[in-house]
Write a protein that holds these residues in place. Structure first.
Motif, PDB file in Angstrom:
ATOM      1  N   VAL A 375       0.815  -1.216   0.000  1.00  0.00           N
ATOM      2  CA  VAL A 375       0.000   0.000   0.000  1.00  0.00           C
ATOM      3  C   VAL A 375       0.844   1.259   0.000  1.00  0.00           C
ATOM      4  O   VAL A 375       0.583   2.203  -0.753  1.00  0.00           O
ATOM      5  N   ASN A 376       1.871   1.283   0.818  1.00  0.00           N
ATOM      6  CA  ASN A 376       2.570   2.544   1.078  1.00  0.00           C
ATOM      7  C   ASN A 376       3.796   2.777   0.218  1.00  0.00           C
ATOM      8  O   ASN A 376       4.387   3.856   0.274  1.00  0.00           O
ATOM      9  N   GLY A 377       4.192   1.803  -0.547  1.00  0.00           N
ATOM     10  CA  GLY A 377       5.336   2.039  -1.408  1.00  0.00           C
ATOM     11  C   GLY A 377       5.690   0.816  -2.218  1.00  0.00           C
ATOM     12  O   GLY A 377       5.642  -0.311  -1.737  1.00  0.00           O
ATOM     13  N   ALA A 378       6.022   1.024  -3.475  1.00  0.00           N
ATOM     14  CA  ALA A 378       6.420  -0.088  -4.335  1.00  0.00           C
ATOM     15  C   ALA A 378       7.393   0.429  -5.386  1.00  0.00           C
ATOM     16  O   ALA A 378       7.057   0.583  -6.539  1.00  0.00           O
ATOM     17  N   PRO A 379       8.628   0.718  -4.967  1.00  0.00           N
ATOM     18  CA  PRO A 379       9.578   1.298  -5.924  1.00  0.00           C
ATOM     19  C   PRO A 379      10.012   0.283  -6.964  1.00  0.00           C
ATOM     20  O   PRO A 379      10.108  -0.910  -6.705  1.00  0.00           O
ATOM     21  N   ASN A 380      10.265   0.788  -8.155  1.00  0.00           N
ATOM     22  CA  ASN A 380      10.816  -0.056  -9.207  1.00  0.00           C
ATOM     23  C   ASN A 380      12.333  -0.118  -9.033  1.00  0.00           C
ATOM     24  O   ASN A 380      13.066   0.761  -9.493  1.00  0.00           O
ATOM     25  N   LEU A 422     -16.400 -11.225 -11.057  1.00  0.00           N
ATOM     26  CA  LEU A 422     -16.088 -12.580 -11.463  1.00  0.00           C
ATOM     27  C   LEU A 422     -17.275 -13.152 -12.231  1.00  0.00           C
ATOM     28  O   LEU A 422     -18.392 -13.220 -11.704  1.00  0.00           O
ATOM     29  N   HIS A 423     -17.052 -13.567 -13.460  1.00  0.00           N
ATOM     30  CA  HIS A 423     -18.098 -14.164 -14.283  1.00  0.00           C
ATOM     31  C   HIS A 423     -18.392 -15.585 -13.799  1.00  0.00           C
ATOM     32  O   HIS A 423     -17.506 -16.293 -13.315  1.00  0.00           O
ATOM     33  N   GLY A 424     -19.643 -16.012 -13.968  1.00  0.00           N
ATOM     34  CA  GLY A 424     -20.003 -17.397 -13.721  1.00  0.00           C
ATOM     35  C   GLY A 424     -20.305 -17.763 -12.285  1.00  0.00           C
ATOM     36  O   GLY A 424     -20.736 -18.891 -12.008  1.00  0.00           O
ATOM     37  N   PHE A 425     -20.099 -16.836 -11.358  1.00  0.00           N
ATOM     38  CA  PHE A 425     -20.293 -17.132  -9.941  1.00  0.00           C
ATOM     39  C   PHE A 425     -20.798 -15.887  -9.221  1.00  0.00           C
ATOM     40  O   PHE A 425     -20.569 -14.757  -9.657  1.00  0.00           O
ATOM     41  N   SER A 426     -21.461 -16.106  -8.103  1.00  0.00           N
ATOM     42  CA  SER A 426     -21.589 -15.070  -7.092  1.00  0.00           C
ATOM     43  C   SER A 426     -20.602 -15.412  -5.992  1.00  0.00           C
ATOM     44  O   SER A 426     -20.241 -16.582  -5.791  1.00  0.00           O
ATOM     45  N   ILE A 427     -20.141 -14.402  -5.272  1.00  0.00           N
ATOM     46  CA  ILE A 427     -19.048 -14.594  -4.332  1.00  0.00           C
ATOM     47  C   ILE A 427     -19.408 -13.982  -2.984  1.00  0.00           C
ATOM     48  O   ILE A 427     -20.090 -12.963  -2.910  1.00  0.00           O
ATOM     49  N   TYR A 428     -18.953 -14.633  -1.931  1.00  0.00           N
ATOM     50  CA  TYR A 428     -19.157 -14.102  -0.582  1.00  0.00           C
ATOM     51  C   TYR A 428     -18.031 -13.126  -0.256  1.00  0.00           C
ATOM     52  O   TYR A 428     -16.847 -13.477  -0.353  1.00  0.00           O
ATOM     53  N   LEU A 429     -18.402 -11.908   0.118  1.00  0.00           N
ATOM     54  CA  LEU A 429     -17.427 -10.924   0.578  1.00  0.00           C
ATOM     55  C   LEU A 429     -17.322 -11.052   2.102  1.00  0.00           C
ATOM     56  O   LEU A 429     -18.209 -10.621   2.839  1.00  0.00           O
ATOM     57  N   LEU A 430     -16.238 -11.649   2.572  1.00  0.00           N
ATOM     58  CA  LEU A 430     -16.096 -11.947   3.997  1.00  0.00           C
ATOM     59  C   LEU A 430     -15.605 -10.764   4.817  1.00  0.00           C
ATOM     60  O   LEU A 430     -15.830 -10.713   6.027  1.00  0.00           O
ATOM     61  N   GLY A 431     -14.902  -9.832   4.168  1.00  0.00           N
ATOM     62  CA  GLY A 431     -14.433  -8.687   4.937  1.00  0.00           C
ATOM     63  C   GLY A 431     -13.446  -7.854   4.161  1.00  0.00           C
ATOM     64  O   GLY A 431     -12.898  -8.277   3.135  1.00  0.00           O
ATOM     65  N   THR A 432     -13.234  -6.641   4.665  1.00  0.00           N
ATOM     66  CA  THR A 432     -12.232  -5.723   4.126  1.00  0.00           C
ATOM     67  C   THR A 432     -11.485  -5.104   5.297  1.00  0.00           C
ATOM     68  O   THR A 432     -11.959  -5.113   6.432  1.00  0.00           O
ATOM     69  N   GLY A 433     -10.312  -4.579   5.017  1.00  0.00           N
ATOM     70  CA  GLY A 433      -9.543  -3.948   6.079  1.00  0.00           C
ATOM     71  C   GLY A 433      -8.530  -2.979   5.529  1.00  0.00           C
ATOM     72  O   GLY A 433      -8.164  -3.022   4.346  1.00  0.00           O
ATOM     73  N   LEU A 434      -8.048  -2.101   6.378  1.00  0.00           N
ATOM     74  CA  LEU A 434      -7.123  -1.036   5.977  1.00  0.00           C
ATOM     75  C   LEU A 434      -5.703  -1.570   5.875  1.00  0.00           C
ATOM     76  O   LEU A 434      -5.262  -2.391   6.670  1.00  0.00           O
ATOM     77  N   GLY A 435      -4.983  -1.093   4.856  1.00  0.00           N
ATOM     78  CA  GLY A 435      -3.560  -1.408   4.731  1.00  0.00           C
ATOM     79  C   GLY A 435      -3.312  -2.767   4.118  1.00  0.00           C
ATOM     80  O   GLY A 435      -4.081  -3.264   3.298  1.00  0.00           O
ATOM     81  N   ASN A 436      -2.213  -3.385   4.534  1.00  0.00           N
ATOM     82  CA  ASN A 436      -1.813  -4.681   4.005  1.00  0.00           C
ATOM     83  C   ASN A 436      -2.507  -5.811   4.761  1.00  0.00           C
ATOM     84  O   ASN A 436      -2.647  -5.761   5.985  1.00  0.00           O
ATOM     85  N   TYR A 437      -2.920  -6.831   4.039  1.00  0.00           N
ATOM     86  CA  TYR A 437      -3.629  -7.951   4.650  1.00  0.00           C
ATOM     87  C   TYR A 437      -2.731  -8.698   5.619  1.00  0.00           C
ATOM     88  O   TYR A 437      -1.568  -8.995   5.324  1.00  0.00           O
ATOM     89  N   ASN A 438      -3.284  -9.027   6.782  1.00  0.00           N
ATOM     90  CA  ASN A 438      -2.586  -9.799   7.796  1.00  0.00           C
ATOM     91  C   ASN A 438      -3.559 -10.853   8.312  1.00  0.00           C
ATOM     92  O   ASN A 438      -4.562 -10.516   8.943  1.00  0.00           O
ATOM     93  N   SER A 439      -3.284 -12.112   8.045  1.00  0.00           N
ATOM     94  CA  SER A 439      -4.219 -13.178   8.396  1.00  0.00           C
ATOM     95  C   SER A 439      -4.443 -13.286   9.901  1.00  0.00           C
ATOM     96  O   SER A 439      -5.492 -13.772  10.339  1.00  0.00           O
ATOM     97  N   SER A 440      -3.487 -12.843  10.697  1.00  0.00           N
ATOM     98  CA  SER A 440      -3.616 -12.972  12.151  1.00  0.00           C
ATOM     99  C   SER A 440      -4.531 -11.911  12.750  1.00  0.00           C
ATOM    100  O   SER A 440      -5.022 -12.087  13.873  1.00  0.00           O
ATOM    101  N   THR A 441      -4.774 -10.838  12.036  1.00  0.00           N
ATOM    102  CA  THR A 441      -5.613  -9.757  12.571  1.00  0.00           C
ATOM    103  C   THR A 441      -6.874  -9.507  11.751  1.00  0.00           C
ATOM    104  O   THR A 441      -7.760  -8.778  12.190  1.00  0.00           O
ATOM    105  N   ALA A 442      -6.974 -10.101  10.565  1.00  0.00           N
ATOM    106  CA  ALA A 442      -8.131  -9.866   9.699  1.00  0.00           C
ATOM    107  C   ALA A 442      -9.396 -10.451  10.319  1.00  0.00           C
ATOM    108  O   ALA A 442      -9.404 -11.594  10.783  1.00  0.00           O
ATOM    109  N   LEU A 443     -10.460  -9.656  10.332  1.00  0.00           N
ATOM    110  CA  LEU A 443     -11.752 -10.095  10.853  1.00  0.00           C
ATOM    111  C   LEU A 443     -12.649 -10.467   9.671  1.00  0.00           C
ATOM    112  O   LEU A 443     -12.949  -9.623   8.824  1.00  0.00           O
ATOM    113  N   LEU A 444     -13.090 -11.724   9.631  1.00  0.00           N
ATOM    114  CA  LEU A 444     -13.896 -12.218   8.532  1.00  0.00           C
ATOM    115  C   LEU A 444     -15.279 -12.602   9.031  1.00  0.00           C
ATOM    116  O   LEU A 444     -15.427 -13.207  10.094  1.00  0.00           O
TER     117      LEU A 444
END
Length: 515
Positions: A375-380, A422-444
């Motif tokens: 999110v905060n930086g991706a230099p080439n 996504l074509h061909g399917f409906s999808i469950y949106l389990l959650g969103t969060g700020l910044g970079n995804y972290n599986s240990s803190t993400a609330l779904l």
């Protein structure tokens, strides 16, 4: 609703080619009729026709259809309304009337030329910073409304009776703009999103990404008068060019002593009443947009309306970075996992079915090559190379797999909101969060997540979806901002056949068009 549909689609002579995508239709075992050009079919050339055949299986609600090539969606689109089975009502008090409102964008220029300009022009990048050329107007059901000098009398109008309830089916068919929608002095109750019933909640505004639909109930509970129905842009990206203008229709209360045509769509009636204006959120009010989106929950636990079947045991987890990559040789690119999609010159589905070699590879990456602060930086530089690879790569899914996809917005050029379809399917949106995804803190949310066909990945955030890959075929996944798809923010899933008869892709139709 369950029922089979056959529809003829013919490209007229003044358009080089076109075809139709049935946005939100899950196309169970009918991948050949899904519609995206060079994914499931070749374009329908001028003067040709093609018959779409598919079954609406356990679907109802507000969807839409649109062209799926060369920015033609700007004008080639329309509603697809699926009513419940006969004898089955709504899970809310029936309205006295229903009205469809399509939000759109209008250009004075040729939209096919705009696509070529965006894709090929170095001058465009220098002039606009690389963003899409701003439209010249926003439209409600094709009308600009009274705030534009050229269309003061061309106003989409809904006539209502005080004390009655109405259902508005709102569709965002715009190419590159997300939009707010609101009605002055009125509260709306959201009851459906993307053709799926939701827990009702009240709101003073909606925010729809391109590709999304909302059904809302509105009660005519104000004083006799006229009230603006307004659409206004939402633009969280910095330095992106866009039209900072509002377009309006009118909600007009019928006078008790005057009989009006309740089905009127266009008003030329001169009155002394000045419409009341709504309070419009700031153009970049991401906090309010996120608070609104977080209220959308699937209707639960009333299984008659919304049986929730969120996959709990995951067979395949994918981590997809999505975003822009910056100009290379004067031309912008966009990517999924740093791969810019190259559109093939044949139908990928036909290449797969007939085992044609050399048109695509099956090595789409499950995750980024390197993990860093997306999110905060991706230099080439040597350690983090964000110049994308270019290719036609697909991701293989075994039939029946429970799939989880983590979408991560990136800030290589600048963080931005991405409506992923996504074509061909409906999808469950389990959650969103700020910044970079972290599986240990993400609330779904595994209890009542919204079930959608187009998911807005928030600006500078992540989103997690799940779906079951039980529909064999080649399924396109892309950003529904047309300019991002043009730049390559897309990919395809190849769902393999299962073991049963109803788990195998049928052969192509006899009238399948070739490239």
């Amino acid at each position: 609703l369950t029922g089979s549909i056959s529809l003829y689609y013919k490209t007229v002579q003044n358009i080089n080619y076109s075809h139709c995508q049935w946005h939100g239709v899950r196309q169970r075992l009918t991948c050949w009729f899904d519609g995206p050009a060079y994914i499931t079919q070749c374009p329908i050339q001028a003067g040709q026709s093609f018959k779409y055949r598919f079954t609406l299986l356990n679907q109802r609600g507000t969807l839409f259809w649109h062209a799926h090539i060369s920015w033609l969606r700007a004008t080639v689109h329309g509603p697809l309304i699926i009513y419940p089975k006969q004898g089955v009502g709504y899970p809310f008090q029936p309205p006295v009337e229903e009205h469809v409102i399509i939000l759109g964008e209008y250009w004075l220029r040729d939209v096919q030329g705009l696509e070529r300009h965006v894709k090929e022009s170095e001058r465009h990048v220098k002039e606009s910073g690389g963003g899409p050329p701003g439209s010249d107007a926003y439209t409600l059901n094709g009308l600009l409304g009274p705030l534009h000098n050229c269309s003061r009398d061309d106003v989409y109008t809904i006539n209502v009776t005080k004390g009655k309830n109405y259902l508005l089916r709102i569709i965002n068919a715009a190419l590159n703009m997300e939009h707010f929608f609101m009605v002055a002095n009125h509260t709306m109750t959201v009851v459906e999103t993307d053709g799926e019933y939701t827990k009702p909640f009240k709101t003073t505004f909606l925010m729809l990404t391109p590709g999304q639909t909302y059904n809302v109930l509105i009660k005519a509970d104000q004083s006799i008068g006229k009230y603006f129905m307004a659409m206004a842009p939402y633009m969280p990206a910095k330095n992106a060019p866009f039209l900072k203008k509002t377009s309006c229709g009118i909600l007009r209360y019928a006078s008790p002593t005057v009989k009006v045509d309740k089905l009127a769509r266009k008003s030329h009636v001169k009155t002394s009443m000045t419409p009341l204006e709504p309070i419009i959120p700031n153009v970049n009010d991401t906090a309010s947009v996120q608070a609104f989106s977080d209220q959308v929950k699937r209707l639960y636990p009333n299984h008659q309306w919304s049986p929730v079947d969120v996959p709990l045991r995951i067979d395949k987890t994918l981590f997809f970075t999505i975003g822009l990559n910056g100009p290379n040789g004067g031309i912008f690119a966009a990517s999924v996992n740093n791969v810019t999609f190259r559109r093939p010159m044949v139908s990928l589905l036909n290449a797969y079915y007939n085992n044609l070699q050399g048109y695509y590879s099956t090595d789409f990456p499950d995750k980024p090559e390197k993990m860093y602060d997306f999110v905060n930086g991706a230099p080439n530089n040597i350690s983090v190379d964000t110049q994308p690879a270019i290719g036609t790569q697909v991701s293989i899914l075994e039939h029946g797999w429970a799939v989880q996809v983590i979408f991560q917005d990136t800030g290589t050029v600048g963080t931005e909101k991405h409506p992923i379809h996504l074509h061909g399917f409906s999808i469950y949106l389990l959650g969103t969060g700020l910044g970079n995804y972290n599986s240990s803190t993400a609330l779904l949310n595994l209890y009542d997540p919204p079930y959608r066909n187009t998911v807005g990945v928030p600006v500078g955030r992540w989103a997690v979806i799940r779906f079951r890959a039980d529909n064999p075929g080649m399924w396109f996944m892309h950003c529904h901002l047309e300019v991002h798809t043009t730049w390559g923010l897309s990919m395809a899933f190849l769902v393999k056949n299962g073991k049963g008869k109803m788990q195998n892709l049928p052969p192509p139709p006899p009238d399948l068009l070739l490239c």
